[in-house]
Every structure is written in C-alpha cells, then in structure tokens.
Design a protein around this motif. Structure first.
Motif, PDB file in Angstrom:
ATOM      1  N   ILE A  88      14.011 -17.907   4.152  1.00  0.00           N
ATOM      2  CA  ILE A  88      13.320 -19.442   3.472  1.00  0.00           C
ATOM      3  C   ILE A  88      12.062 -19.383   2.709  1.00  0.00           C
ATOM      4  O   ILE A  88      10.960 -19.111   3.917  1.00  0.00           O
ATOM      5  N   LYS A 135      25.357 -18.891  -6.179  1.00  0.00           N
ATOM      6  CA  LYS A 135      23.805 -19.592  -6.634  1.00  0.00           C
ATOM      7  C   LYS A 135      23.776 -18.751  -7.490  1.00  0.00           C
ATOM      8  O   LYS A 135      23.588 -17.627  -7.679  1.00  0.00           O
ATOM      9  N   ARG A 151      10.969  -8.085  -3.518  1.00  0.00           N
ATOM     10  CA  ARG A 151      11.499  -9.394  -4.624  1.00  0.00           C
ATOM     11  C   ARG A 151      11.524  -8.592  -5.453  1.00  0.00           C
ATOM     12  O   ARG A 151      12.416  -8.015  -6.246  1.00  0.00           O
ATOM     13  N   GLY A 195      11.454 -20.075  -9.978  1.00  0.00           N
ATOM     14  CA  GLY A 195      11.308 -19.699  -8.243  1.00  0.00           C
ATOM     15  C   GLY A 195      11.556 -20.226  -7.685  1.00  0.00           C
ATOM     16  O   GLY A 195      10.875 -20.637  -6.618  1.00  0.00           O
ATOM     17  N   THR A 229      10.276 -21.745  -0.240  1.00  0.00           N
ATOM     18  CA  THR A 229      10.495 -22.454  -0.960  1.00  0.00           C
ATOM     19  C   THR A 229      11.249 -23.720  -0.674  1.00  0.00           C
ATOM     20  O   THR A 229      11.066 -25.224  -0.624  1.00  0.00           O
ATOM     21  N   GLY A 230      12.774 -22.469   0.095  1.00  0.00           N
ATOM     22  CA  GLY A 230      12.977 -24.313   0.712  1.00  0.00           C
ATOM     23  C   GLY A 230      14.895 -24.434  -0.084  1.00  0.00           C
ATOM     24  O   GLY A 230      15.719 -25.147   0.361  1.00  0.00           O
ATOM     25  N   SER A 231      14.336 -23.913  -1.482  1.00  0.00           N
ATOM     26  CA  SER A 231      15.250 -24.978  -2.372  1.00  0.00           C
ATOM     27  C   SER A 231      16.805 -23.949  -2.303  1.00  0.00           C
ATOM     28  O   SER A 231      17.678 -25.043  -2.454  1.00  0.00           O
ATOM     29  N   THR A 232      16.619 -22.561  -2.395  1.00  0.00           N
ATOM     30  CA  THR A 232      18.025 -22.102  -1.648  1.00  0.00           C
ATOM     31  C   THR A 232      19.509 -22.932  -0.161  1.00  0.00           C
ATOM     32  O   THR A 232      20.367 -23.667  -0.662  1.00  0.00           O
ATOM     33  N   ASP A 275      20.638 -16.498   6.342  1.00  0.00           N
ATOM     34  CA  ASP A 275      19.964 -16.298   4.914  1.00  0.00           C
ATOM     35  C   ASP A 275      18.763 -15.452   5.329  1.00  0.00           C
ATOM     36  O   ASP A 275      18.251 -15.418   6.821  1.00  0.00           O
ATOM     37  N   ASP A 276      17.934 -14.676   4.677  1.00  0.00           N
ATOM     38  CA  ASP A 276      17.219 -13.060   5.214  1.00  0.00           C
ATOM     39  C   ASP A 276      15.865 -13.853   5.140  1.00  0.00           C
ATOM     40  O   ASP A 276      15.094 -13.909   5.845  1.00  0.00           O
ATOM     41  N   ARG A 327      19.515 -18.755  -9.310  1.00  0.00           N
ATOM     42  CA  ARG A 327      18.074 -18.685 -10.077  1.00  0.00           C
ATOM     43  C   ARG A 327      17.765 -19.533 -11.527  1.00  0.00           C
ATOM     44  O   ARG A 327      18.209 -18.507 -12.380  1.00  0.00           O
TER      45      ARG A 327
HETATM   46  C1  R5P Z   1      17.692 -14.482  -2.303  1.00  0.00           C
HETATM   47  O1  R5P Z   1      17.745 -13.487  -2.675  1.00  0.00           O
HETATM   48  C2  R5P Z   1      17.172 -15.015  -0.552  1.00  0.00           C
HETATM   49  O2  R5P Z   1      18.660 -14.262  -0.381  1.00  0.00           O
HETATM   50  C3  R5P Z   1      16.746 -16.002  -0.634  1.00  0.00           C
HETATM   51  O3  R5P Z   1      17.482 -16.784  -0.045  1.00  0.00           O
HETATM   52  C4  R5P Z   1      15.786 -16.484  -1.256  1.00  0.00           C
HETATM   53  O4  R5P Z   1      14.403 -15.913  -0.783  1.00  0.00           O
HETATM   54  C5  R5P Z   1      15.309 -18.045  -0.127  1.00  0.00           C
HETATM   55  O5  R5P Z   1      14.198 -18.145  -1.669  1.00  0.00           O
HETATM   56  P1  R5P Z   1      13.625 -19.672  -1.326  1.00  0.00           P
HETATM   57  O6  R5P Z   1      13.469 -20.840  -0.028  1.00  0.00           O
HETATM   58  O7  R5P Z   1      12.817 -20.501  -1.914  1.00  0.00           O
HETATM   59  O8  R5P Z   1      15.193 -20.778  -2.318  1.00  0.00           O
END
Ligand code: R5P
Length: 286
Positions: free
Chosen positions: A217, A188, A91, A193, A219-222, A214-215, A190
């Motif tokens: 998951i 999106k 990241r 975190g 925390t799952g928030s996205t 998505d690459d 952000r």
């Molecule tokens: C973001 O740049 C990535 O593609 C994922 O969407 C992200 O890492 C997912 O993170 P989280 O599940 O915490 O939202």
C-alpha cells in the motif's frame, strides 16, 4: 551467525536473532550534516557468518545497506547475507518506454555483488515465491501473504480473498489455499502514480468477510478504489492485508473505510501486526 540490523529494520534484526538464538551484531550508523552516511561495524566478524537485515524505502536506506555489506566483507566476515524485507526500486523491472533505466536490475546487481546471498519478501515484480533469477542475479523471494491471511482469518467467520488486480492474483490464490476459501480478483487500471480506476466487474461476496490482499500500500489509491467497489456488493466486512505498508498518506486515511487494516513489519507502522521475523529466520537457517 551474527545478525546486524540497519536503522530501518533494527526491530526485525532483534526478533530474528531471538528466534534463532543468535547474536545481534553491534554497529554505529550516523548521518553527517551534509547527508552522507557513516557506518562502523563494532563486533568482531573475522571468519564469522553474518546477515544484515535492512528494508529499503529510500536512497539513504540503500546506501546504509551497501556500506554495511561491504564493510563486513572488508573486515573478514566469512559469509555475508543480505536480507531486504522491503526492497524499493522493484517497480521498474522493465523498460516501459525507450531509454528508461532498469532500476530493479541495477539495485539487485549491486546487492548481489556485495553479498553471498540475497533475500527479499514479496518482490514487486514477481508473482511467485521461491528462488528467482533476474538478469543473472539469484535471490530468494519469500511470501508473507499467508501470514496475513491466517491472522485475519482468526478474526472473521466467512472469508473470501480478493486481489485488487491480476498482478496479486497468484499470491491471493496461495493464501486462499491456506485458508481453504474462495478467491477472485478485481481488474485495475493505473491512470497515474497517484490514481487508479477499477474496471466494471461483479462478484458475489454478499454476507462474506472479504480479505483484500496486496503486496504494497503506497498512496492507498488501489485499496480506496477496491473498497468502494466491494462495499457496493454488500459484504459482511472488508479486511485489508498488505505486506509492505508504505502508507504515504498515513494509516488514518483508511479509518471508517475498512473494517480491519493489517500490515507486516517489513516496514514498521501502526498497522504492522504480523511479524515476518519467523519467515526470515527460517530462510537464514537454510
Ligand atoms: C500494484 O501493482 C501493487 O500490487 C499495489 O497495488 C500498488 O503498488 C499499490 O499502490 P497504491 O497504494 O499507490 O495504489
């Protein structure tokens, strides 16, 4: 070739060895009471080509991998290939504020130094698959999103692929080509975190089977926020595919929210229904 598995990816090591009809290398990996890692390579490796498969989700996983790679070289392996299906620390590929450590550079250089080739899957900071060069490190970035898309496609009728943010759009486009379907993306923002918000946007997915790709998951928030927005557009179903399922809040957090949740086995969890063993095996054959 002798294929070794770290503790995080032992199942994948066995699956790759089976696909390639190669031997699995024997090793002993322990943790001392004070937390130090202990690695012993038990197979004879002198003059042999070896690969180590180990996803990295923690500092312990990383230490285990570097000890294995270095031990194989010390013991006379002819070539040592490092395969990190999921590679953490990617990241921080840029200095977002002055003074920050570039963790992606440090980790990639370390692994590059200790191996003859380095392969990962859907590296977080890359938008395209194939050979990559970053801070003088050459490595291979494989793409598992078409595997996820194909798996989900068999279970639905009218697919449309949606990337939850612009960063995942290139992969969504490639997967859409494989399925010969439409694709689009959300925008999106952000916030922290743990928190994300979707910018206002309207897509026509009424009556369609949405595949969100998505690459990661984490925390799952996205996915939670993307699902809330997409549900409002009345799709026939919402199917989620992610390459690396870290699932920090567990897979149950998505129950009742999405119609289908599928991950690969770069990280083993209850949602990993798609194996990347064939993808890695094809790369090792190269
Ligand atoms: C973001 O740049 C990535 O593609 C994922 O969407 C992200 O890492 C997912 O993170 P989280 O599940 O915490 O939202």
């Amino acid at each position: 070739m002798l294929i070794f598995g770290g503790t995080r990816s032992m199942g994948l090591a066995w699956a790759c060895a089976k696909t390639l009809n190669h031997e699995v290398g024997k090793s002993e990996i322990k943790t001392f009471p004070d937390g130090e890692k202990y690695v012993k390579i038990s197979s004879k490796v002198v003059g042999r080509e070896c690969a180590v498969i180990q996803s990295i989700t923690s500092n312990d996983d990383l230490v285990e991998l570097i000890l294995m790679l270095d031990a194989l070289r010390d013991l006379g392996a002819h070539q040592v290939h490092a395969v990190t299906p999921y590679l953490a620390y990617m990241r921080q590929d840029k200095r977002f504020t002055e003074g920050e450590a570039l963790s992606a550079k440090t980790v990639l250089r370390l692994l590059h130094e200790l191996s003859d080739s380095l392969t990962t899957i859907n590296c977080h900071f890359l938008n395209d698959p194939g050979e990559a060069v970053y801070h003088h490190v050459n490595f291979m970035n494989l793409d598992a999103t078409p595997l996820l898309a194909r798996y989900i496609r068999e279970k639905i009728e009218k697919p449309v692929i949606i990337a939850p943010d612009k960063g995942s759009l290139a992969y969504a486009k490639k997967a859409a080509q494989v399925l010969d379907c439409e694709f689009n993306h959300l925008s999106k923002k952000r916030i922290s975190g743990e928190e994300v918000a979707m910018k206002p946007k309207e897509l026509d997915v009424k009556g369609l089977d949405v595949i969100i790709l998505d690459d990661i998951i984490s925390t799952g928030s996205t996915i939670v926020e993307a699902t809330k927005v997409i549900r409002g557009w009345h799709p026939r179903s919402i199917n989620v595919g992610c390459v690396h399922g870290l699932f920090l809040k567990g897979v149950d957090a998505f129950q009742g929210m999405v119609d289908r949740l599928v991950a690969t086995d770069t990280l083993e969890n209850p949602a990993s229904k798609v194996s990347v063993a064939g993808l890695i095996a094809a790369d090792l054959k190269r």
